[in-house]
Design a protein around this motif. Structure first.
Motif, mmCIF file in Angstrom:
data_model
loop_
_atom_site.group_PDB
_atom_site.id
_atom_site.type_symbol
_atom_site.label_atom_id
_atom_site.label_comp_id
_atom_site.label_asym_id
_atom_site.label_seq_id
_atom_site.Cartn_x
_atom_site.Cartn_y
_atom_site.Cartn_z
ATOM 1 N N ARG A 57 2.507 -5.769 -6.008
ATOM 2 C CA ARG A 57 2.204 -4.341 -6.145
ATOM 3 C C ARG A 57 2.966 -3.675 -7.281
ATOM 4 O O ARG A 57 2.477 -2.766 -7.918
ATOM 5 C CB ARG A 57 2.526 -3.645 -4.825
ATOM 6 N N MET A 67 -6.353 -3.616 6.408
ATOM 7 C CA MET A 67 -5.884 -2.812 5.267
ATOM 8 C C MET A 67 -6.855 -2.894 4.091
ATOM 9 O O MET A 67 -6.622 -2.274 3.052
ATOM 10 C CB MET A 67 -4.489 -3.298 4.832
ATOM 11 N N HIS A 87 5.168 4.653 0.351
ATOM 12 C CA HIS A 87 4.724 5.652 -0.611
ATOM 13 C C HIS A 87 5.796 5.920 -1.663
ATOM 14 O O HIS A 87 5.506 6.067 -2.850
ATOM 15 C CB HIS A 87 4.373 6.949 0.154
ATOM 16 N N ARG A 108 -6.800 -2.332 -4.515
ATOM 17 C CA ARG A 108 -5.826 -1.591 -3.702
ATOM 18 C C ARG A 108 -6.059 -1.846 -2.228
ATOM 19 O O ARG A 108 -7.162 -2.199 -1.814
ATOM 20 C CB ARG A 108 -5.882 -0.090 -4.007
ATOM 21 N N LEU A 109 -4.987 -1.690 -1.461
ATOM 22 C CA LEU A 109 -5.100 -1.793 0.001
ATOM 23 C C LEU A 109 -4.781 -0.431 0.595
ATOM 24 O O LEU A 109 -4.071 0.377 -0.013
ATOM 25 C CB LEU A 109 -4.127 -2.844 0.544
ATOM 26 N N GLY A 110 -5.295 -0.185 1.797
ATOM 27 C CA GLY A 110 -5.063 1.092 2.464
ATOM 28 C C GLY A 110 -4.181 0.924 3.696
ATOM 29 O O GLY A 110 -3.652 -0.156 3.961
ATOM 30 N N LEU A 128 -3.550 -8.764 -3.566
ATOM 31 C CA LEU A 128 -3.683 -7.828 -4.697
ATOM 32 C C LEU A 128 -3.774 -8.560 -6.040
ATOM 33 O O LEU A 128 -3.735 -7.920 -7.099
ATOM 34 C CB LEU A 128 -2.500 -6.853 -4.725
ATOM 35 N N THR A 148 0.818 -1.220 0.000
ATOM 36 C CA THR A 148 0.000 0.000 0.000
ATOM 37 C C THR A 148 0.850 1.267 0.000
ATOM 38 O O THR A 148 1.975 1.272 0.489
ATOM 39 C CB THR A 148 -0.956 0.015 1.218
ATOM 40 N N ASP A 149 0.232 2.347 -0.513
ATOM 41 C CA ASP A 149 0.835 3.680 -0.492
ATOM 42 C C ASP A 149 0.659 4.357 0.853
ATOM 43 O O ASP A 149 1.329 5.325 1.163
ATOM 44 C CB ASP A 149 0.045 4.565 -1.482
ATOM 45 N N GLU A 150 -0.324 3.864 1.603
ATOM 46 C CA GLU A 150 -0.686 4.538 2.852
ATOM 47 C C GLU A 150 0.132 3.991 4.027
ATOM 48 O O GLU A 150 0.683 2.904 3.938
ATOM 49 C CB GLU A 150 -2.195 4.354 3.097
#
Ligand code: UD1
Length: 422
Positions: A106, A205, A78, A224-226, A179, A35-37
């Motif tokens: 990813r 997530m 990120h 997507r995952l958070g 994913l 994830t980006d978060e």
């Protein structure tokens, strides 16, 4: 290299806080790559293996900050900008291979050095690789690295039948499948509490996972995952290790945060050996039932069986039990390296292949010994606590990979133990 000196023969009484699980944390940390978060892990253990995984993630361009003295890990991928996990870091720790699945899932590409780790048998990663291949990855093993590529549309869901249970391969496949396009079914999956913890974190997530804690995991891939904040589960191996301390020395120790469901098969063997384990409001309280320790047989198995990671430690207890104990190691070849060291302390042990026969002796005597791997090193410390006189355990860097503040935790219960900087 540091060593640890123990003056044995004292009863232990007191309370020992149990840390978050090293093996859970090592599989939770690579989840950041998905994830980006931000991913925040609380109750993280302060161990050199965790620092190695931190360095590995940082080398990939992730942010990995250690807060509150190391108990909180603030991770963010990120700006992940490097898909090459270098030999210089990976060789220090086998769990480094767990970045492979997330990077492929990813970013569609990864180069990961083949891992090193504890010297306990061959320990290949073929099941990890086969699982990712089943999801459509193309793998090329060259120059000591796995060069992996996902198909152009990304990894695809697949039915994966593991020929035998592997904790790491289950984790890598689970991480990747979150994913992947479509449904992944992992049959003969590992059921360890660390897998349950990983599944729970991934669900926070945004992942769709069913069946954790059973031998079939079903994962419905998402786009997507958070981010998430997740507390790392209690370390059942550290718990089991400290449950053995009063068993081996006498006295009563309460392991704070301990849960019986994490150590069922182990506690059952302790019970057979004459060790009482009582659930309290804060954890598990352990003492000998009538002052003696009975010989018991032990066979290591995947969870919920007796954990291989507690085999060396229970052997230390059985060295002074009444009678003959037979220990069968079914998970790893060559995992009795602690036996010759325990014999230097007066233990009677015969090893034939994957079986060790321990004939109890009235007492162990202190001696200079050498730690050969992580769990072996702590088994020598347990033996030293019970032994007459002084034991010096050298090469304790192995210990620091998996046990935080050992001297502090044990001396808080009355042990005479100190680290000698070397
Ligand atoms: C994890 C734990 C380790 C524990 C072990 C078994 C972490 C970081 N480490 O290790 O402390 O001792 O589970 O409970 O969580 N195997 C293969 N091919 C593979 C993978 C494994 O042949 O691709 C073999 C291994 O050599 C071993 C057995 O399968 O004999 C089980 O290994 P596995 O469950 O994968 O252990 P790890 O995940 O490496």
């Amino acid at each position: 290299m540091d060593s640890i000196r123990v003056l044995g023969g004292r009863e232990l009484n007191g309370r020992i806080p149990i840390a978050g699980a090293k093996n859970a944390c090592l599989t939770l940390m690579p989840a950041t790559i998905l994830t980006d978060e931000p991913l925040t892990l609380t109750n993280a253990p302060r161990l050199s293996d965790i620092r190695t995984m931190t360095k590995l993630l940082q080398s990939l361009g992730a942010e990995a900050a250690s807060l509150q003295g190391g108990q909180v890990l603030a991770l963010s991928s990120h700006d992940l900008n490097n898909l090459h996990a270098d030999y210089e870091i990976v060789r220090k720790m086998r769990a480094s291979i767990l970045v492979l699945g997330p990077m492929l899932a990813r970013h569609g590409r990864a180069e990961v050095s083949l891992p090193g780790g504890c010297a306990i048998g061959a320990r290949p990663v073929d099941l990890h690789l086969k699982a990712l291949e089943a999801m459509g990855a193309t793998l090329d093993l060259r120059d000591g690295y796995v060069h992996a590529k996902a198909p152009s549309g990304g990894l695809k869901g697949a039915v994966i039948d593991f020929p035998f249970v592997s904790v790491g391969a289950t984790e890598n496949a689970l991480l990747a499948a979150t994913l992947a396009k479509g449904t992944t079914v992992l049959n003969n999956a590992a059921r360890e509490p660390e897998i349950v913890d990983l599944a729970q974190c991934l669900r926070r997530m945004g992942a769709h996972i069913e069946g954790e804690g059973t031998s079939t995991l079903t994962i419905e891939g998402v786009d997507r995952l958070g981010g998430a904040t997740h507390p790392v589960v209690v370390d059942r191996i550290e718990l089991g290790t400290y449950m053995l301390a009063p068993a081996i020395t006498g006295g009563t120790v309460e392991c704070l945060g301990g849960r019986l469901d994490l150590v069922g098969a182990f506690a059952e063997r302790l019970d057979a050996a004459g060790i009482a384990v009582e659930t309290t409001d804060e954890g598990l309280k352990v003492s000998r039932r009538n002052g003696r320790v009975n010989a018991v047989n032990v066979t290591t198995q995947p969870f919920p069986g007796f954990p291989t990671d507690l085999q060396a430690q229970i052997m230390a207890l059985l060295c002074t039990a009444d009678g003959i104990s037979v220990l069968e190691e079914k998970i790893f070849e060559n995992r009795f390296m602690h036996a010759p060291e325990l014999m230097r302390m007066g233990a009677r042990i015969e090893v034939h292949g994957g079986t060790a026969t321990v004939t109890g002796v009235p007492r162990l005597r202190g001696a200079p010994v050498m730690a050969t791997d992580l769990r072996a090193s702590v088994s020598l410390i347990l033996a030293a606590l019970a032994a007459e006189g002084e034991t010096v355990v050298s090469r304790v860097y192995h210990l620091d990979r998996g046990y935080e503040r050992v001297e502090e935790k044990l001396s808080g219960c009355g042990a005479v133990i100190e680290r000698i900087a070397g």
